[in-house]
Design a protein around this motif. Sequence first.
Motif, short mmCIF file in Angstrom:
data_model
loop_
_atom_site.label_atom_id
_atom_site.label_comp_id
_atom_site.label_asym_id
_atom_site.label_seq_id
_atom_site.Cartn_x
_atom_site.Cartn_y
_atom_site.Cartn_z
N CYS A 6 0.84 -1.19 0.00
CA CYS A 6 0.00 0.00 0.00
C CYS A 6 0.88 1.24 0.00
CB CYS A 6 -0.90 0.03 1.23
SG CYS A 6 -2.02 -1.37 1.33
N ALA A 7 0.52 2.20 -0.81
CA ALA A 7 1.27 3.45 -0.89
C ALA A 7 0.80 4.41 0.18
CB ALA A 7 1.11 4.07 -2.26
N GLU A 8 1.71 4.88 1.00
CA GLU A 8 1.38 5.88 2.00
C GLU A 8 1.00 7.17 1.29
OE1 GLU A 8 3.60 8.22 5.57
OE2 GLU A 8 4.09 6.12 5.26
N GLY A 9 -0.07 7.79 1.74
CA GLY A 9 -0.51 9.05 1.16
C GLY A 9 -1.59 8.93 0.12
N VAL A 10 -1.96 7.70 -0.26
CA VAL A 10 -3.05 7.54 -1.23
C VAL A 10 -4.30 8.17 -0.62
CG1 VAL A 10 -4.59 5.87 -2.34
CG2 VAL A 10 -2.15 5.44 -2.30
N PRO A 11 -4.99 9.03 -1.38
CA PRO A 11 -6.18 9.68 -0.83
C PRO A 11 -7.39 8.75 -0.80
CG PRO A 11 -5.88 10.34 -3.09
CD PRO A 11 -4.69 9.48 -2.73
N LEU A 12 -8.25 8.97 0.17
CA LEU A 12 -9.53 8.28 0.23
C LEU A 12 -10.33 8.71 -0.99
CD1 LEU A 12 -11.64 6.59 1.80
CD2 LEU A 12 -12.35 8.73 2.87
N SER A 13 -10.75 7.77 -1.80
CA SER A 13 -11.48 8.14 -3.01
C SER A 13 -12.28 6.97 -3.56
CB SER A 13 -10.53 8.66 -4.08
OG SER A 13 -9.55 7.70 -4.39
N ASP A 14 -13.35 7.33 -4.27
CA ASP A 14 -14.14 6.40 -5.07
C ASP A 14 -14.25 7.05 -6.44
OD1 ASP A 14 -14.85 4.30 -3.20
OD2 ASP A 14 -16.01 5.85 -2.18
N VAL A 15 -13.76 6.35 -7.46
CA VAL A 15 -13.70 6.93 -8.80
C VAL A 15 -14.40 6.00 -9.78
CG1 VAL A 15 -12.14 7.71 -10.63
CG2 VAL A 15 -11.52 8.09 -8.24
N ALA A 16 -15.25 6.58 -10.61
CA ALA A 16 -15.93 5.83 -11.65
C ALA A 16 -15.21 6.08 -12.97
CB ALA A 16 -17.38 6.26 -11.76
N CYS A 17 -14.78 5.03 -13.62
CA CYS A 17 -14.10 5.15 -14.91
C CYS A 17 -14.99 4.54 -15.99
CB CYS A 17 -12.77 4.41 -14.90
SG CYS A 17 -11.51 5.16 -13.86
#
Length: 86
Positions: A6-17
């Motif tokens: 896991c990358a430290e600093g990844v933002p909390l997000s939900d993304v639709a592609c």
Amino acid sequence: MSGAACAEGVPLSDVACPGNLAVGADQDGPVSINGKTMQSSAEDDRHFQARTPQASLSISVEDNESVTVKYSARHSPHLVGEAIDD
């Protein structure tokens, strides 16, 4: 995939592609695509990568703090998604 990095600093997000792809990330936690956890790494404090053998995600935190995801996979075009909720 259990035990994924896991990358430290990844933002909390939900993304639709496009293509019915749902990308989710927990703050500093795992990144997933359609519920499958991916290996992730930080390029810097605003750019992150997540990969499986079949696909690659580039996650960017924009100046306005919105999240953009660029998705690419073998045999498919590059797709771009934007955060559902900032």
